[in-house]
Design a protein around this motif. Structure first.
Motif, short mmCIF file in Angstrom:
data_model
loop_
_atom_site.label_atom_id
_atom_site.label_comp_id
_atom_site.label_asym_id
_atom_site.label_seq_id
_atom_site.Cartn_x
_atom_site.Cartn_y
_atom_site.Cartn_z
N ASN A 70 -10.91 -6.15 -62.91
CA ASN A 70 -12.02 -5.68 -62.09
C ASN A 70 -11.82 -5.99 -60.60
OD1 ASN A 70 -12.76 -8.37 -61.77
ND2 ASN A 70 -14.67 -8.21 -62.88
N THR A 71 -10.58 -6.26 -60.23
CA THR A 71 -10.26 -6.56 -58.83
C THR A 71 -9.31 -5.49 -58.28
OG1 THR A 71 -10.48 -8.93 -59.27
CG2 THR A 71 -9.26 -8.31 -57.29
N GLU A 72 -9.63 -5.03 -57.08
CA GLU A 72 -8.77 -4.05 -56.40
C GLU A 72 -8.27 -4.66 -55.10
OE1 GLU A 72 -10.75 -0.32 -55.83
OE2 GLU A 72 -11.36 -0.22 -57.94
N VAL A 73 -7.06 -4.30 -54.71
CA VAL A 73 -6.44 -4.82 -53.50
C VAL A 73 -6.16 -3.67 -52.54
CG1 VAL A 73 -4.34 -5.89 -52.59
CG2 VAL A 73 -5.44 -6.83 -54.61
N ARG A 74 -6.41 -3.93 -51.26
CA ARG A 74 -6.13 -2.95 -50.21
C ARG A 74 -5.36 -3.68 -49.11
NH1 ARG A 74 -9.44 -2.63 -45.85
NH2 ARG A 74 -11.18 -3.56 -46.98
N LEU A 75 -4.17 -3.17 -48.78
CA LEU A 75 -3.39 -3.77 -47.70
C LEU A 75 -4.02 -3.40 -46.37
CD1 LEU A 75 0.24 -3.05 -48.94
CD2 LEU A 75 -1.09 -5.15 -49.18
N THR A 76 -4.14 -4.38 -45.47
CA THR A 76 -4.73 -4.10 -44.16
C THR A 76 -3.67 -3.87 -43.10
OG1 THR A 76 -4.94 -6.48 -43.76
CG2 THR A 76 -6.87 -5.34 -44.65
N ASP A 77 -2.55 -4.51 -43.25
CA ASP A 77 -1.39 -4.33 -42.37
C ASP A 77 -0.24 -5.10 -43.01
OD1 ASP A 77 -1.75 -7.04 -41.72
OD2 ASP A 77 -2.77 -6.58 -39.85
N ASN A 78 0.80 -5.37 -42.26
CA ASN A 78 1.95 -6.09 -42.82
C ASN A 78 1.67 -7.55 -43.11
OD1 ASN A 78 3.53 -3.82 -42.74
ND2 ASN A 78 4.39 -4.29 -40.74
N THR A 79 0.56 -8.07 -42.60
CA THR A 79 0.30 -9.50 -42.77
C THR A 79 -0.99 -9.81 -43.50
OG1 THR A 79 -0.82 -9.64 -40.64
CG2 THR A 79 1.56 -10.06 -40.65
N GLY A 80 -1.67 -8.81 -44.04
CA GLY A 80 -2.94 -9.11 -44.66
C GLY A 80 -3.35 -8.13 -45.74
N PHE A 81 -4.41 -8.53 -46.45
CA PHE A 81 -4.98 -7.68 -47.49
C PHE A 81 -6.43 -8.07 -47.72
CE2 PHE A 81 -3.85 -11.40 -49.96
CZ PHE A 81 -4.77 -11.45 -50.99
#
Length: 150
Positions: free
Chosen positions: A91-102
């Motif tokens: 029930n967890t989704e991940v979204r990359l924000t840039d090369n150093t974060g999510f």
């Protein structure tokens, strides 16, 4: 055939990385939900804030913003784990924000009583992280709690 194998390899690596980021979020959530101030404080940047918003039918919404230092102080006083259901890999989704974060987002549902009335309590959580040196640190944390009459 090489093209297909290359694609499968890329997707496998991507899925592994995605699960690894989910596991990082779940470890953060576990330390937060356990109210273990010493473990939780290790996750926080100086800029970290947590915003919790309660959405109550017929009454509206109310938000509270707390800094990391304030939250650690509250945890030291609570000294017992939160009883809200925990997130899972599913029930967890991940979204990359840039090369150093999510950012990771999850939702849980529970039943609860408020003033003698039965409610469904849906909690949506989002935490955003930056990679600092070799560790991921939390910079932002939002929790929305929705109540629905049962």
């Amino acid at each position: 055939m090489k093209y297909i194998l290359s694609l499968l390899t890329i997707f496998s690596i991507s899925a592994f990385a995605n699960d690894e980021l989910k596991s990082i979020y779940l470890a953060f959530e576990s330390d937060y939900m356990s109210n273990d101030a010493s473990k939780y404080s290790q996750w926080l940047t100086d800029e970290y804030e947590i915003v919790q918003t309660m959405h109550v039918p017929g009454m509206g919404s109310d938000s509270r913003k707390v800094t990391g230092k304030q939250m650690v102080g509250l945890m030291k006083k609570m000294n017992k784990p939160n009883s809200t259901p925990r997130s899972t890999l599913d029930n967890t989704e991940v979204r990359l924000t840039d090369n150093t974060g999510f950012c990771a987002t999850s939702s849980t549902i529970a039943k609860t009583k408020v003033s003698g009335k039965n409610y469904e309590e849906k909690e949506t959580r989002e935490a955003c992280f930056l990679k600092i040196n070799s560790d991921f640190k939390a910079v932002e944390h939002k929790i929305d709690v929705y109540y629905k009459n049962i």
